[in-house]
Structure formats: C-alpha cells, structure tokens
Design a protein around this motif. Structure first.
Motif, mmCIF file in Angstrom:
data_model
loop_
_atom_site.group_PDB
_atom_site.id
_atom_site.type_symbol
_atom_site.label_atom_id
_atom_site.label_comp_id
_atom_site.label_asym_id
_atom_site.label_seq_id
_atom_site.Cartn_x
_atom_site.Cartn_y
_atom_site.Cartn_z
ATOM 1 N N LYS A 33 29.741 34.920 79.606
ATOM 2 C CA LYS A 33 31.063 35.004 78.995
ATOM 3 C C LYS A 33 31.720 36.347 79.309
ATOM 4 O O LYS A 33 32.919 36.408 79.618
ATOM 5 C CB LYS A 33 30.950 34.812 77.474
ATOM 6 N N LYS A 34 30.945 37.417 79.254
ATOM 7 C CA LYS A 34 31.474 38.738 79.587
ATOM 8 C C LYS A 34 31.921 38.787 81.048
ATOM 9 O O LYS A 34 32.963 39.375 81.376
ATOM 10 C CB LYS A 34 30.414 39.799 79.311
ATOM 11 N N CYS A 89 27.871 30.308 73.079
ATOM 12 C CA CYS A 89 27.955 31.356 72.068
ATOM 13 C C CYS A 89 28.261 30.781 70.685
ATOM 14 O O CYS A 89 27.852 31.337 69.663
ATOM 15 C CB CYS A 89 29.027 32.369 72.447
ATOM 16 N N ILE A 106 23.720 34.493 66.061
ATOM 17 C CA ILE A 106 23.093 35.607 66.765
ATOM 18 C C ILE A 106 21.699 35.911 66.233
ATOM 19 O O ILE A 106 20.846 36.477 66.937
ATOM 20 C CB ILE A 106 23.997 36.862 66.684
ATOM 21 N N SER A 130 27.260 31.364 78.008
ATOM 22 C CA SER A 130 26.616 32.171 76.963
ATOM 23 C C SER A 130 27.090 33.616 77.010
ATOM 24 O O SER A 130 28.039 33.958 77.712
ATOM 25 C CB SER A 130 25.099 32.035 77.040
ATOM 26 N N ASN A 131 26.429 34.497 76.259
ATOM 27 C CA ASN A 131 26.969 35.838 76.039
ATOM 28 C C ASN A 131 27.157 36.634 77.320
ATOM 29 O O ASN A 131 28.217 37.223 77.552
ATOM 30 C CB ASN A 131 26.053 36.608 75.081
ATOM 31 N N GLN A 135 20.393 34.616 75.285
ATOM 32 C CA GLN A 135 21.807 34.790 75.606
ATOM 33 C C GLN A 135 22.705 33.745 74.943
ATOM 34 O O GLN A 135 23.900 33.940 74.837
ATOM 35 C CB GLN A 135 22.008 34.756 77.117
ATOM 36 N N GLY A 136 22.136 32.628 74.514
ATOM 37 C CA GLY A 136 22.935 31.564 73.915
ATOM 38 C C GLY A 136 22.514 30.207 74.427
ATOM 39 O O GLY A 136 21.465 30.057 75.053
#
Length: 334
Positions: A240-241, A262, A267, A236-237, A273-274
C-alpha cells in the motif's frame, strides 16, 4: 444495450448485484470487519477431514447463502464463474457438480473475483445470459501448503509476507435493476517488473495495480476524484505504501485510498503485512463496502483486484513473478 470496449475497459448499463453471500474463517471473523460476514467457522477444518474439504464447504455455504438471499434456486442461474488457488481450481470444480448448471473455472490468483465479475458482467450486458454468480474461495492452510510450507512446519515468516485469508464470497448478478450495480470494469495486463521474492507480494503487485488504475482513467476519461474510494485488493501495508508513492509520482489525485489486506485484519492480529488471497478482496468488497454503498456512505468505489501469478515450480526455477490487476466499479443506484 451491448457494451463496447474502450481501451481495456467496458461500461455497463444493465448489470446489477442482486445478493451476496460471504463466509469467513475464525481469524477473519475476529478482525474489525468480522460482523459484516454472513457466516464464520470455529476452526480451520469446519467439521471436515481436511483443509481442502473445508475450503469446498466454505464455497458451498457462500453460494447457498447468496442464492437464498437472492430468492433463486441453483438451477435458475444461467452461468457460474469462479476460481481458487488450489491446483486445477480444485475447490470450485469439486463443488460445481452440485450446481446442475455450467461452471466456468477461472484462474487469476488473488484477482480472481475481478476476472469472474468481468466475464459475468460482459455476458449479461450483451444479452448472452440473464444471470450469473461470480465466486471465489481461499483457505490459509491450503494456500500455505501449496505456495510456501505447511503451517505445521512452523517456519519463521519473513517480515514482508502476507496472510492468506480464509473464506468465500458469491455475488449474484443479473439485468434486473437493484440498489448497486457493476458500472464498469477494466481488464488488466500481465505486468512483470522482475520481482523474484515469493514472500514479498506487495512489491510485485503494486506496479500492476498502478497500470490498471492509469488504464482505467485513460479509457473512461476520469480521474481518481471521480470515486469516493479507491481500493486495492491485497497489497497490504508494505505494498500500500508503494502504491501511494507510485500514485504520487504519477501526480494522481484521489479522495480516499485503502487496501483490502489492511482493512480485513486488526494490527494486533498476527498477520504480518496484512491479508492476501482471492477472498481477501472479495470479503472486504462484498461483505463490507457493498453494505456501505447500500447505507449511502459511498456512491462509487473503484476496486483494483490484484494478483500474483506465481507458480511453485516456476518460482523454484528462480523466475520472476508476473502479476495482474482487474478493476471493477461498484456504484450505488439512486
């Protein structure tokens, strides 16, 4: 030709996808990929008496859709592989009695579809069996009840939490040539980076995703640019980062990277977060990416199915959360 292991990886010549069946919950249907799924339901009960029975119903529908599209009967399949999040793989085993063929239950949390595909592919490539179905299912309400709190409690969710996807996916594999194949798989090691927060799965799973990614590239002597798309399962977000930062630290090059958690939701939907859960990766990979490969948008996609192997009992004992990631490559056949 029988497949030999390269490090932790296998390369296949004769494992092809014949058909897929996907079912999705109401929130997943309302997301940006909703129209790619075969069937959806109007509410979380799916006309059943409990969430658990609804989960069994979703799995049944996905398998029957997969069989219908593949023009085969239940008894024509040599082996079924699958798993879910419920205690003792409840949803899969309760439906397995209706298949009339051997069912091998697997548990790898949210990476279960990767493990199911790996087992099925190895046996098909080595001529142990001719055909198999790999499947998984998850339900937001049953997962929340088991791993966090029943949704009826209405607790305040943490900012780092993900949303367990509701739906099911079944993939029919055989040695018969088709338009998309399972080109290779990489079995993941269990990775524990001393993460303790069960409400922060992205941070816990990202190191496992990186480990399998690096192992895959080392085993098969490739780099990220070999693939049109690198896809993680459900970081998820936030996760992923972290994954992108880890890839940068390792000086890894790639064409495109994204995460199923994601992609599955918009959004504007209330999913924090996803997405997460076993079907998160499966719905995106075989509801959406599979169709994109058929249409020629992608030629090769490396999917890194991530999973946090937490247990409510062990988590309450303040133990860290081990994670795993199983990778598989979807490739279009010219």
């Amino acid at each position: 030709m029988s497949s030999a292991i390269f490090g932790n990886s296998f390369v296949f010549e004769n494992v092809y996808i014949q058909s897929v069946g996907t079912t999705a919950g109401i929130v997943e249907h309302q997301g940006p990929l909703g129209h790619y799924f075969d069937k959806h339901y109007p509410d979380h009960y799916h006309h059943q008496k409990s969430y658990e029975q609804a989960e069994i119903e979703m799995l049944k529908d996905a398998i029957l859709l997969c069989l219908k599209k593949g023009k085969v009967k239940k008894e024509d399949i040599d082996l079924y592989f699958g798993g879910d999040l419920n205690n003792q793989i409840t949803a899969c085993y309760y439906y397995a009695s209706h298949l009339y063929k051997p069912f091998i239950g697997l548990y790898s949390a949210c990476s279960t579809i990767g493990l199911a595909l790996a087992n099925a592919s190895i046996m098909i490539e080595n001529h142990n069996i001719h055909s198999a179905i790999a499947c998984t299912v998850s339900h937001n309400a049953t997962a929340e009840r088991q791993f966090r709190y029943p949704i009826e409690y209405g607790i305040q969710r943490k900012q780092t939490m993900t949303f367990t996807a509701t739906g099911s996916c079944a993939v029919y594999l055989s040695c018969k040539v088709s338009k998309v194949k399972i080109e290779s798989i990489t079995l993941g090691k269990v990775i524990d980076y001393d993460q303790y927060d069960a409400n922060d799965m992205g941070r816990a799973m990202a190191p496992a995703a990186l480990d399998t990614y690096l192992q895959h590239m080392k085993d098969l002597k490739r780099d990220g640019t070999y693939y049109d798309l690198i896809l993680t399962g459900d970081l998820s977000n936030y996760g992923k980062k972290i994954m992108k930062d880890l890839l940068k630290e390792e000086n890894q090059k790639y064409n495109e990277y994204d995460d199923c958690g994601c992609l599955l939701y918009d959004i504007t939907q209330n999913i924090y977060q996803g997405g997460s859960g076993p079907v998160c990766n499966a719905l995106v990979s075989f509801g959406y990416i599979y169709q994109m490969i058929l249409k020629g948008k992608y030629k090769r996609v490396l999917v890194l199915a991530t999973g946090a192997l937490l247990n409510p009992v062990m988590t309450n004992q303040k133990l860290s959360i081990p994670c795993v990631c199983h990778g598989y490559v979807l490739e279009g056949v010219s």
